[in-house]
Design a protein around this motif. Structure first.
Motif, short mmCIF file in Angstrom:
data_model
loop_
_atom_site.label_atom_id
_atom_site.label_comp_id
_atom_site.label_asym_id
_atom_site.label_seq_id
_atom_site.Cartn_x
_atom_site.Cartn_y
_atom_site.Cartn_z
N ALA A 106 6.83 -2.57 13.31
CA ALA A 106 6.34 -3.82 12.72
C ALA A 106 7.44 -4.54 11.96
CB ALA A 106 5.15 -3.53 11.80
N ARG A 107 8.23 -3.79 11.21
CA ARG A 107 9.33 -4.42 10.46
C ARG A 107 10.37 -5.01 11.41
NH1 ARG A 107 8.53 0.20 7.10
NH2 ARG A 107 10.13 1.36 8.25
N LYS A 108 10.66 -4.29 12.50
CA LYS A 108 11.72 -4.69 13.41
C LYS A 108 11.32 -5.89 14.28
CE LYS A 108 12.62 -2.28 17.10
NZ LYS A 108 13.09 -1.25 18.08
N GLU A 109 10.08 -5.88 14.78
CA GLU A 109 9.69 -6.88 15.76
C GLU A 109 8.92 -8.06 15.18
OE1 GLU A 109 7.60 -5.21 19.02
OE2 GLU A 109 9.25 -3.91 19.66
N HIS A 110 8.26 -7.86 14.05
CA HIS A 110 7.34 -8.89 13.59
C HIS A 110 7.60 -9.36 12.16
CE1 HIS A 110 4.82 -8.31 17.15
NE2 HIS A 110 4.99 -7.02 16.98
N GLN A 111 8.79 -9.06 11.65
CA GLN A 111 9.12 -9.51 10.30
C GLN A 111 8.00 -9.16 9.31
OE1 GLN A 111 12.42 -10.05 10.69
NE2 GLN A 111 12.32 -11.86 9.37
N VAL A 112 7.67 -7.89 9.27
CA VAL A 112 6.62 -7.41 8.37
C VAL A 112 7.27 -6.76 7.16
CG1 VAL A 112 4.73 -5.77 8.09
CG2 VAL A 112 4.93 -7.08 10.20
N LEU A 113 6.82 -7.14 5.97
CA LEU A 113 7.26 -6.50 4.74
C LEU A 113 6.21 -5.45 4.36
CD1 LEU A 113 9.01 -6.21 2.19
CD2 LEU A 113 7.67 -8.08 1.18
N SER A 114 6.60 -4.18 4.41
CA SER A 114 5.66 -3.10 4.06
C SER A 114 6.26 -2.23 2.98
CB SER A 114 5.33 -2.26 5.30
OG SER A 114 6.49 -1.63 5.80
N VAL A 115 5.45 -1.98 1.96
CA VAL A 115 5.85 -1.08 0.88
C VAL A 115 4.82 0.04 0.85
CG1 VAL A 115 6.40 -0.87 -1.56
CG2 VAL A 115 6.76 -3.06 -0.39
N THR A 116 5.25 1.22 1.26
CA THR A 116 4.31 2.33 1.44
C THR A 116 4.13 3.11 0.14
OG1 THR A 116 6.13 3.68 2.27
CG2 THR A 116 4.74 2.57 3.89
N LYS A 117 3.17 4.03 0.19
CA LYS A 117 2.79 4.83 -0.98
C LYS A 117 3.99 5.56 -1.56
CE LYS A 117 -0.65 8.35 -2.19
NZ LYS A 117 -1.76 9.16 -1.64
N GLY A 118 4.15 5.46 -2.87
CA GLY A 118 5.24 6.13 -3.56
C GLY A 118 6.50 5.31 -3.66
N ASN A 119 6.53 4.16 -2.99
CA ASN A 119 7.71 3.30 -3.05
C ASN A 119 7.43 2.07 -3.90
OD1 ASN A 119 9.40 4.88 -1.27
ND2 ASN A 119 8.06 4.21 0.40
N GLU A 120 8.49 1.34 -4.23
CA GLU A 120 8.31 0.14 -5.05
C GLU A 120 9.17 -1.00 -4.52
OE1 GLU A 120 11.59 0.90 -8.58
OE2 GLU A 120 9.54 1.61 -8.92
N LEU A 121 8.70 -2.21 -4.78
CA LEU A 121 9.45 -3.41 -4.41
C LEU A 121 10.14 -3.94 -5.66
CD1 LEU A 121 10.03 -5.53 -2.14
CD2 LEU A 121 8.13 -6.84 -3.08
N LYS A 122 11.44 -3.72 -5.72
CA LYS A 122 12.17 -4.12 -6.93
C LYS A 122 12.45 -5.62 -6.93
CE LYS A 122 14.25 0.43 -7.52
NZ LYS A 122 15.51 1.22 -7.59
N THR A 123 12.77 -6.16 -5.75
CA THR A 123 13.02 -7.61 -5.65
C THR A 123 12.36 -8.13 -4.39
OG1 THR A 123 15.11 -7.25 -4.45
CG2 THR A 123 15.22 -7.44 -6.85
N TRP A 124 11.93 -9.38 -4.43
CA TRP A 124 11.30 -9.99 -3.27
C TRP A 124 12.36 -10.40 -2.25
CZ3 TRP A 124 6.13 -10.33 -2.21
CH2 TRP A 124 5.28 -9.89 -3.23
#
Length: 1127
Positions: free
Chosen positions: A484-502
């Motif tokens: 999904a990230r590679k083909e469809h420009q999907v931003l996914s943040v899974t369990k246990g991870n964090e998004l530090k910057t947009w």
């Protein structure tokens, strides 16, 4: 002086044994009125005490706890004593009144009747003693726990690949061997993702439980995001532990205390980084052992494992065996076989990849196989994990179309634990338009189920424990998100991870979906404006306890957004930019608390194109009138909105496109029909009539009188409808099938055609039966309830004699019924009469009848073969019930000679309680002596003891003389002479080997529990409890031919843990012949008030010698060898 004292003592003794009894007898006569009054006072106090204890039991039930057995028995005894006392008081007061009238007519006003006075005074004293004993016992229940939390059954969804892992038996055996070492308490298994670690440890769990190597097993998934509180909770659920503290440290102390010095195996699956066992509260010492899994050995070592086992990928031969099994017969084609072998090699021995690729190529032609091999050859990455992603990506590319591919990627965004939420999938996929040409939710749901099955067949999804939550392997999910990230420009943040910057502007402008998993965090917060003009889906679960503010212009640049899910927001306030989401199709604001209902809900009402709205579990007090503007809305979910009190009139009726309405555990304040104008505050239930597109409905209407006629449409395909009073929730809510109906009607005319239509469609049906109806079932469905799976009937005292009569049917009835329960249906004499058509009750698993005072039998004997699938039978408090199967007007001798014995070979639980007239499954097969003596065994030659039976409970069966028939009754009398007589030592019967629990109470004509042959086959017996049976002389009885046996019979009960023998006045021995016992697992023995028992146990050799010498030494209850076997 000594002589004087002796005479004085002698006089005192005479007074004790003469004067005091005389005084006591006189008091019975003189004080009989005060004794009666005192008894009534004591009974009232006992009744009040019963109420206090009941409050504690009720509080426990609300917390899913069960009452202790001794508390239940106390309630039974209290009920019996109060009933006895009340009956006595009624008789006594009647006598007092009659005596008073007689005294008024008597010449001197004193016509004393001394004998009745004496009897009343004495009886009141006796009952008062019973009351006092019960009060003493009951008082302790006010200060101690009266209920316990029932253990949750552990169930594993074991992979179907286990057949391919036969070579791993050695590693499993090595693990078990290490676990049994006293100096090893924590070991680990490590290997690649998808190599089968979880499957292996679940197989270890199954083995140690089946072999009883550990008393308890608990498993918790650790995962990337280590949440000690969740891990503690998962383990506590399996160990039936209720935490006394809420802090992690406090819960850790509770857990440590629970596992200390216990034979418990704790499985910690999928550890990604070092786990601090002390923080969780796990202390692997003594019998407590830990088995951990991880993708790396280093993590296991850091966690504290003493030994680690590496789980390698499958060997080439094993890989081929598994690949061949999943690919099917196509690989037998010589043109394909060599290619298939090469393809299998490319899967690198990972089971998850082998299954995926092989299933994708199943039934494909040679060209597809060649193409697959060429595609796999191009994969040239160094790391095995990347290879697994690439192979799964190849399987993804083999999916039949873009619909299936998009659906697979969306599945990865709806995972809860390992399960994919089909409910969320439906809302998201419909909003995104993934499901092509689906213009109704009904069509979309059907397509969704079809796609789920397709992905299961492709091994990209797995079967789950719940049909609504198919599972997704973590490697498959990781690969899906990677794609999904590679083909469809999907931003996914899974369990246990964090998004530090947009993301930067370049990514945001082409971003299609944004997905934040539960357990992910956003330290940076939400940006002032998210510039994602192509964004179609935005999912965000707020995992922070503090409110996450949505900036005013946040939605301004999301004009293409179709699906928005904001979950677990506190003090949510929708910004002004929210109303600019004019393309929004699906909106989920679940488990939210709104700053102001009057601000949030009107803004939602502005989105006129909205098709799906879920406010499930959110704190909503009032549904504003603007919601009625959503005329395109197809789904409205208000489930678990427990604070919802007001739905203004005409809001629901204006939702003309609505297909699904879910109000489970939600709004109940329906306005009564006829209330209009300013007096009408809430919607009336008749508004549902205006929803002509409705196919799914979950609603509760407590007042049956408020139900308008013809309310429900035959378009309903799924429903969960409750009409009438409050039904026990544990009964009504026990099963999650899609067609459930509960009716508690006050008048027969309330049963209109729309309700009858729902009854015909129902899979679960709960009825409080209507008064004045002779036989209501045929009125409800003349077709025989072809869809019904569970039927509960309760509270009926009308004229109905049979639940169903064949005169009303020309075909089978209840062909799919799995469970039938009757509660307090006092008028019914039998369930059906006479014989129904072939196929009736063919899938029935459970029968329960409780408090059915008019029930004489259940079914005609001619239908016995319809019930061979029975697994559980519970019959209780049916005062005149005689048998399960009654003979019809046929020649009994014909039945005896020409019908084969019946065995309910799947029956596991048989509970028979307070059935004073019960003689067994059927009088057919009983002897003439038994019929003449008004007694019978529970089983006879016609009804064999079920080999599958695990639990047998019998209580207050007054006519029962034995459980097993005499040896001569194992076959019809005509063939008895042909039987070969065997000694007890020679009989090896396997009919009883699955019995685990036997409880017998107050069966007063029962003389023994087992014949010797049966006792020798009780390999699985864990508990034997026999109480209050006044005629039992021995537990194991001799059989014909045993008297001549010279050898010592050995009884072995390898798994017996609990032996209770209480209040058995005639019990003289466990077995009357020469014998010994072995019970290595015995931990609890209770022997109370067995008056004829003189010695508990004696050495067999000593007793044998005394027996040969014809001495008169006391007879022991048990004979044992010198080497202690009582351990």
């Amino acid at each position: 002086m000594e002589q004087i004292m002796t005479i004085a003592d002698w006089i005192a003794t005479i007074a004790e044994y003469t004067v005091q009894p005389i005084v006591r007898q006189v008091c019975y006569v003189v004080q009989y009125k005060s004794k009666i009054a005192d008894l009534e006072t004591q009974v009232r106090n006992l009744d009040l005490l019963k109420g206090r204890v009941q409050h504690s039991v009720d509080e426990g039930e609300r917390k899913n706890k069960k009452a202790e057995d001794d508390v239940k028995k106390w309630f039974e005894n209290v009920g019996e004593v109060i009933e006895k006392a009340n009956k006595f008081s009624e008789e006594a007061n009647k006598f007092v009144e009659e005596e008073h009238q007689a005294n008024m007519k008597c010449l001197h006003g004193c016509c004393a009747n001394l004998k009745p006075r004496h009897q009343l005074g004495r009886k009141s004293t006796k009952i008062k003693k019973e009351v006092a004993e019960l009060r003493t016992e009951g008082e302790k229940y006010t200060t101690q726990l009266v209920s316990y939390r029932a253990s949750l059954p552990e169930t594993w969804n074991t992979s179907t690949t286990s057949e391919a892992f036969q070579s791993r038996t050695s590693i499993m055996n090595s693990i078990i061997k290490e676990l049994l070492r006293p100096d090893i308490n924590i070991i680990g298994v490590y290997g690649l993702g998808g190599v089968g670690k979880t499957t292996l440890v679940k197989q270890v769990s199954d083995h140690v439980q089946q072999s009883h190597l550990f008393d308890e097993v608990a498993m918790a998934t650790v995962s990337q995001n280590q949440d000690p509180k969740r891990i503690q909770g998962e383990i506590a659920d399996k160990l039936d532990l209720k935490f006394q503290q809420e802090t992690i440290a406090g819960r850790a102390l509770n857990l440590k205390e629970r596992t200390r010095n216990k034979k418990i195996l704790i499985i910690l699956d999928d550890i990604w980084t070092k786990l601090n066992l002390e923080v969780v509260g796990l202390e692997p010492v003594g019998g407590c052992k830990i088995l951990a899994t991880s993708r790396t050995r280093e993590v296991l070592s850091e966690t504290g494992t003493r030994n680690e086992f590496k789980l390698e990928v499958l060997h080439e031969q094993e890989s081929w065996i598994l690949f061949e099994k999943k690919a099917g017969d196509v690989v037998k084609d010589l043109a394909i076989r060599n290619i298939a072998v090469e393809v299998a090699k490319r899967c690198s021995g990972l089971p998850v990849l082998i299954i995926s690729v092989a299933s994708s190529l199943r039934s494909k032609n040679e060209y597809s196989w060649k193409d697959a091999l060429e595609s796999l050859k191009k994969i040239d990455r160094n790391e095995m994990q990347e290879k697994s992603y690439s192979v799964l990506e190849w399987s993804y590319n083999q999916l039949r179309d873009n619909e299936a591919k998009s659906f697979f990627l969306l599945c990865a965004m709806t995972v809860v634990g390992n399960g994919v939420s089909l409910r969320d999938l439906l809302m998201y996929s419909f909003g995104l338009g993934i499901l092509r040409n689906m213009d109704t939710l009904e069509k979309a749901r059907n397509r969704l189920y079809s796609l789920v099955d397709y992905l299961k067949d492709s091994c990209l999804l797995l079967d789950g424990e719940d049909d609504q939550y198919p599972e997704m392997h973590d490697v498959a999910r990781d690969a899906a998100l990677y794609i999904a990230r590679k083909e469809h420009q999907v931003l996914s943040v899974t369990k246990g991870n964090e998004l530090k910057t947009w993301p930067e502007k370049d990514f945001s402008e082409d971003c299609n979906m944004i997905f934040f998993d539960a357990g992910s965090t956003i330290p940076a917060g939400l940006p002032a404006k998210l510039q994602c003009p192509k964004l179609k889906l935005f999912l965000l679960v707020n995992n922070d306890d503090k409110p996450l503010e949505v900036p005013e212009n946040f939605f301004e640049e999301m004009k293409e957004l179709k699906v928005l899910d904001l979950t677990s927001f506190r003090n949510l306030l929708l910004p002004p930019s929210f109303v600019s989401l004019t393309n929004l199709q699906t909106l989920c604001l679940e488990d939210c608390m709104f700053t102001d209902d009057d601000d949030v809900l009107p803004k939602i009402g502005e989105l006129r194109g909205l098709q799906i709205l879920s406010l499930a579990r959110s704190h909503v007090g009032k549904l504003c009138k603007e919601i009625g503007q959503l005329t395109c809305l197809r789904l409205l979910d208000l489930s678990y909105c427990i604070k919802l009190e007001i739905i203004p009139p005409n809001v629901l009726s204006n939702l003309s496109s609505l297909e699904e309405l879910n109000m489970k555990y939600s709004f109940k304040n329906w306005e009564a029909e006829g209330v209009t104008g300013e007096r009408q505050i809430n919607a009336s239930v008749s508004e549902l009539k205006h929803l002509s597109q409705l196919t799914t409905l979950n609603v509760s209407v407590e007042n049956a009188d408020a139900l308008p006629t013809s309310l429900f449409s035959d378009q309903l395909e799924r429903f969960r409808i409750s009409v009438g009073g409050v039904f026990p929730l544990r009964e009504f809510m026990g099963y999650e099938n899609s067609k459930k109906l509960r009716l508690e009607l006050t008048r027969s005319d309330q049963l209109d055609q729309s309700l009858k239509m729902l009854i015909k469609k129902s899979e679960n049906l709960y009825l409080d039966l209507v008064e004045g109806v002779s036989n209501c079932i045929p009125q409800l469905d003349s077709e025989g309830f072809p869809q019904l799976k569970r039927l509960n009937l309760q509270n009926h005292a009308g004229e109905m004699k049979h639940i169903i009569e064949s005169i009303n049917y020309t075909h089978s009835a209840f062909p799919k019924l799995e469970s039938l329960r009757l509660y307090d249906v006092s008028s019914v004499e039998s369930i059906c009469y006479p014989q129904l058509g072939i196929g009736s009750f063919g899938k029935l698993r459970t029968i329960c009848a409780d408090g059915c005072s008019g029930l004489k039998n259940l079914f005609p004997f001619s239908m016995v073969n319809c019930f061979l699938q029975l697994q559980e039978t519970e019959l209780s408090y049916c005062d005149i019930l005689e048998e399960v199967f009654v003979a019809e007007k046929v020649d009994k001798s014909f039945i005896r000679q020409d019908m084969d014995p019946t065995e309910f070979c799947q029956l596991k639980v048989l509970s028979l309680v307070h059935l004073p007239q019960f003689i067994g499954f059927s009088s057919i097969g009983g002897s003439e002596d038994e019929i003449l003596n008004n007694s019978a065994p529970l089983f006879n030659w016609k009804f064999k003891f079920p080999k599958s039976l695990e639990v047998l409970e019998m209580e207050e069966l007054d006519r029962l003389t034995s459980i097993w028939p005499d040896h001569d009754q194992l076959a019809p009398p005509e063939f008895t002479s042909k039987l070969t007589k065997l000694s007890a030592a020679d009989k090896q019967l396997n009919s009883y080997r699955n019995l685990r629990i036997i409880r017998v109470h107050r069966c007063q004509r029962l003389k023994y529990i087992f014949p010797a042959s049966a006792a020798r086959g009780l390999e699985q017996l864990v508990e034997l409890t026999v109480t209050n049976c006044r005629s039992i002389k021995e537990i194991i009885a001799k059989e014909e031919g045993d008297d001549g046996a010279e050898e010592i019979i050995k009884f072995v009960f390898p798994k017996l843990e609990k032996l209770c023998l209480r209040y058995l006045p005639q019990l003289g021995s466990f077995y009357p012949g020469m014998h010994t016992y072995k019970w290595p697992s015995l931990t609890r023995v209770e022997i109370i008030e067995c008056e004829k028992m003189e010695i508990l146990a004696a050495d067999i050799s000593t007793f044998h010698h005394q027996h040969d010498q014809a001495t008169t030494s006391p007879k022991p209850l048990f004979l044992i060898e010198k080497i202690a076997t009582f351990s």
